[in-house]
Design an enzyme around this catalytic site. Structure first.
Site, mmCIF file in Angstrom:
data_model
loop_
_atom_site.group_PDB
_atom_site.id
_atom_site.type_symbol
_atom_site.label_atom_id
_atom_site.label_comp_id
_atom_site.label_asym_id
_atom_site.label_seq_id
_atom_site.Cartn_x
_atom_site.Cartn_y
_atom_site.Cartn_z
ATOM 1 N N ASP A 304 0.874 -1.168 0.000
ATOM 2 C CA ASP A 304 0.000 0.000 0.000
ATOM 3 C C ASP A 304 0.920 1.229 0.000
ATOM 4 O O ASP A 304 2.146 1.123 0.104
ATOM 5 C CB ASP A 304 -0.947 -0.017 1.200
ATOM 6 C CG ASP A 304 -2.198 0.855 0.952
ATOM 7 O OD1 ASP A 304 -2.141 1.732 0.054
ATOM 8 O OD2 ASP A 304 -3.213 0.673 1.650
HETATM 9 C C1 NOJ Z 1 -4.029 3.991 0.396
HETATM 10 C C2 NOJ Z 1 -5.221 3.098 0.433
HETATM 11 O O1 NOJ Z 1 -5.204 2.298 1.603
HETATM 12 C C3 NOJ Z 1 -5.342 2.173 -0.779
HETATM 13 O O2 NOJ Z 1 -6.587 1.545 -0.731
HETATM 14 C C4 NOJ Z 1 -5.159 2.954 -2.051
HETATM 15 O O3 NOJ Z 1 -5.314 2.091 -3.156
HETATM 16 C C5 NOJ Z 1 -3.818 3.632 -2.032
HETATM 17 N N1 NOJ Z 1 -3.781 4.561 -0.900
HETATM 18 C C6 NOJ Z 1 -3.493 4.379 -3.330
HETATM 19 O O4 NOJ Z 1 -4.263 5.505 -3.479
#
Ligand code: NOJ
Length: 759
Positions: A304
């Site tokens: 993530d």
């Molecule tokens: C953080 C989030 O937890 C995730 O779901 C997302 O895809 C990413 N940021 C990228 O934006």
């Protein structure tokens, strides 16, 4: 008669599509996951790559296009300008970018890479296309309320068509985290609290995005996130630690991920949280043993956003180098946003801290996935400015958004048949969500525009209601000067009040944990004041999670849950308000009486001192200040029909190798047509591992004309009675099972029991 035979695989597609599934070409997607097709040219390419170029293929960054506007949905970070990013890509330091904007950005980056880079490896363009691209569909938990996985497949297909038209190859969706604690703001992004619903929607969304051929110019690679158990954050606090037994992980949290991967998702995202002391981003057990060895997942795992770097703050990694080492060794193929792989992987390999083979394996997977997406054959296959425009917000996708919107609405209450409304009634539309181009799409939208969505006032007028006054009455979290007086006056002058209250986009979603899942005080004051006028009130709730409803809101004769419905919000809500459509949505997450009941889920255990129905008995498992039940349980939702359940037909015994047919008759004695979601629950009375008081095993939506009766029949197999035994392997034990075909997890519906007999 409706006959539903559910095998595990078929169940993953959704009750309504089972017959189609067995013969569909999409079936191949389930089988395609056993191996990854890696053509010889990929290995030849890897042989030519420097260590720096290999690290670059494993580094994904937020797009700097437009000053990085889209990264506003993540914590701010400093990085190169767009031109600098192109230079990095040409130098082989980037595998692709995410949340950039449109085909023009992709065209410029891809052109530079295909013309000027040494190895001409195409970039991959990713994005958070969560519930629509430019056409916005209901937030995922709302869509799950349709109890129609086919619908999720269709909206995902439409989103893929639009997004792929804008140059997007890869979406960071579906989020399949089970949400049993409504304080957690990301409930809105998943399919709620139930395992079966979670599995069905996970699989449907993957199939919708990926289509039949990942290389097609309308297919977008899905990403199962957040692996794993991100929704089990302690006290519902986003990013918080997760501490779970392997049993609960395997029984509750892991199945929807498995279903999404089994449906063919070629990517997954490691979650931010730790599990039992080890961050998911460094969790070998999860990523190697479960994902690769048991589930045979062949695709790529991305971290993530800065998830690898965050292991330093979490007290697990010493520094950036250590974080990169831990993540790649555990199985995170690609790093998102921290730049740690570019910075450290070459040196980590040279020093022997990370075997070259580990990096090569991740590069191989990444290039193979790019190849499956058709990027080597056609680097510009999804990049076409004309197509981007032609596919954006088409009539068909907006019509689908309206269909999905009305199917997502759940009618909690309709005392005295207050709904549907008469268009000629004098309506006072009151509340912070009554009108205005805000809070229509939902918290997790990168590309959709609230200014293009239909608000409630417009929807009501579009429906032909002419006698409508609109008064805000209050802000979302702060009072509005003179607001309550104006609202009371408007209510007094009307026949009926439509009270549009709830949560704003900013109150749910990522990082929006709430200690109290109640309506903000200024809105409650508004509701109380309006209720004192004595006018009948229809509450139209906007929400990204289940709420604890109190006072005048709880007591209002009619309540609709409308989530965030997207582009056609107002029209979809008006369709239900005026009876153009009979609501059919069901709660995918229980609405408790009080916030303090969270985490709350219908499939809890009995305990040794269960509280009896009726008067309180001391020394029982019960709260002093709240019932044990939910105010509105999982599966609940009313229609404009009047549906009754007949007796349950079930044989007294089920043979060990046999099947058991259970059926009942559902009758609509009302004057309006409706759709009923009949739900099959079981309870294993005594087992070597205690079992939940009820567990959903199947469901089916039945259309009922006024006065019509339908027989709903489910076929139970022994597999459906399985649980994980002491050794965590699936097992079934003979004994007595209670069984219900019911309209919710708390309703009796048609109830019976049978004995599973061995030998
Ligand atoms: C953080 C989030 O937890 C995730 O779901 C997302 O895809 C990413 N940021 C990228 O934006």
């Amino acid at each position: 008669m409706t006959d539903i035979r559910i095998s595990r695989r078929a169940a993953l597609l959704g009750a309504g599509a089972i017959a189609a599934w067995a013969s569909s070409p999409a079936r191949a997607l389930f089988q395609a996951t056993d191996s990854l097709a890696v053509p010889a040219f990929i290995d030849a390419l890897i042989a030519k790559m420097t260590l720096e170029e290999k690290a670059g293929q494993l580094q994904l960054m937020a797009s700097a296009w437009g000053g990085g506007v889209a990264t506003a949905l993540n914590p701010p970070s400093t990085g190169p300008s767009f031109e600098g990013q192109i230079a990095d890509a040409v130098a082989g330091k980037l595998t692709g970018v995410f949340n950039g904007n449109g085909a023009e950005m992709a065209r410029r980056m891809q052109t530079a890479v295909m013309k000027q880079s040494r190895l001409k490896i195409p970039l991959i363009f990713a994005a958070d296309v969560i519930h629509g691209h430019r056409t916005i569909f209901p937030v995922p938990v709302g869509e799950a309320a349709s109890f129609e996985p086919d619908l999720a497949m269709r909206t995902a297909r439409a989103a893929a068509y639009e997004a792929a038209g804008a140059g997007i190859d890869w979406t960071f969706f579906p989020m399949v985290d089970i949400a049993r604690d409504q304080r957690w703001g990301r409930t809105m992004e998943g399919a709620g609290e139930d395992v079966l619903v979670g599995e069905l929607f996970a699989a449907a969304r993957v199939k919708g995005f990926q289509g039949k051929d990942l290389a097609a110019n309308d297919a977008v690679m899905a990403c199962i996130k957040h692996f794993a158990a991100y929704g089990a954050a302690e006290s519902g606090l986003d990013y918080n630690s997760v501490d779970l037994s392997e049993r609960t992980l395997r029984e509750i949290y892991l199945p929807p991920y498995e279903a999404g991967f089994a449906a063919g998702a070629m990517s997954g995202m490691a979650s931010f949280n730790e599990i039992n002391g080890i961050p998911a981003t460094a969790n070998k057990w999860l990523m190697q043993e479960v994902l690769r060895d048991e589930w045979k997942f062949p695709g790529i795992i991305v971290s993530d956003y800065t998830g690898d770097e965050e292991m330093i703050a979490a007290g697990y990694a010493r520094d950036g180098r250590d974080a990169a080492r831990l993540a790649i060794l555990a199985g995170v193929d690609m790093s998102m946003q921290s730049n740690l792989y570019t910075l450290h992987l070459p040196e980590l390999v040279r020093s022997g801290a990370v075997p070259q083979a580990v990096v090569d394996r991740s590069v191989r997977r990444t290039l193979a996935v790019k190849n499956m997406l058709g990027l080597f054959d056609k680097p510009f296959g999804r990049i076409d400015l004309k197509r981007e425009k032609a596919r954006s917000r088409t009539k068909a996708s907006l019509a689908l958004s309206r269909e999905a919107g009305r199917k997502a609405i759940v009618m909690l209450k309709n005392d005295g048949d207050l709904l549907p409304l008469d268009k000629s009634a004098k309506i006072a539309l009151i509340g912070p969500f009554a009108s205005g181009q805000h809070d229509l799409n939902g918290p997790w939208v990168v590309y959709g525009d609230n200014a293009q969505a239909i608000d409630l006032a417009t929807g009501i007028r579009n429906a032909g209601a002419r006698n409508v006054s609109v008064t805000l009455g209050s802000g979302v979290e702060a009072p509005l000067a003179g607001g309550i007086d104006a609202a009371v006056a408007a209510a007094q002058a009307a026949d009926i009040v439509v009270l549009a209250i709830g949560e704003s986009e900013g109150m749910s979603g990522e990082a929006q944990s709430r200690a109290d899942i109640v309506l903000p005080e200024p809105q409650m004051a508004l509701a109380e004041a309006v209720a004192k006028t004595g006018k009948p009130i229809v509450v139209v709730l906007k929400n990204g999670r289940a709420l604890a409803l109190h006072g005048a809101v709880k007591d209002a004769p009619a309540i609709l849950v409308t989530w965030f419905l997207g582009s056609e919000s107002g029209n979809a809500t008006a369709d239900v308000l005026f009876g153009v459509y009979s609501p059919a949505g069901r709660l995918p997450c229980s609405f408790p009486y009080e916030s303090g009941q969270e985490p709350y889920h219908y499939d809890h255990k009995a305990t040794g001192r269960p509280a009896p129905d009726g008067p309180r008995v001391p020394y029982k498992a019960q709260w002093r200040s709240a019932p044990n039940a939910a105010l509105y349980p999982f599966g609940h939702g009313l229609t404009y029909g009047k549906v009754g359940y007949g007796a349950l037909t079930v044989a007294p015994t089920m043979a060990w190798d046999g099947r058991l047919e259970v059926s009942t008759t559902v009758t609509n004695s009302g004057k309006r047509a409706c759709e009923e979601v009949a739900q099959l629950y079981i309870h294993d009375r005594t087992a070597s591992i205690t079992q939940p008081v009820r567990k959903l095993k199947a469901f089916h939506k039945v259309a009922l004309a006024p006065g019509a009766s339908e027989t709903v029949k489910f076929t139970l197999t022994r597999e459906m009675l399985q649980f994980l035994g002491e050794d965590l392997k699936p097992t079934v034990e003979p004994g007595t099972f209670d069984i219900w075909i019911a309209p919710s997890a708390q309703a009796d519906g048609a109830k019976g029991s049978f004995e599973l007999v061995k030998g």
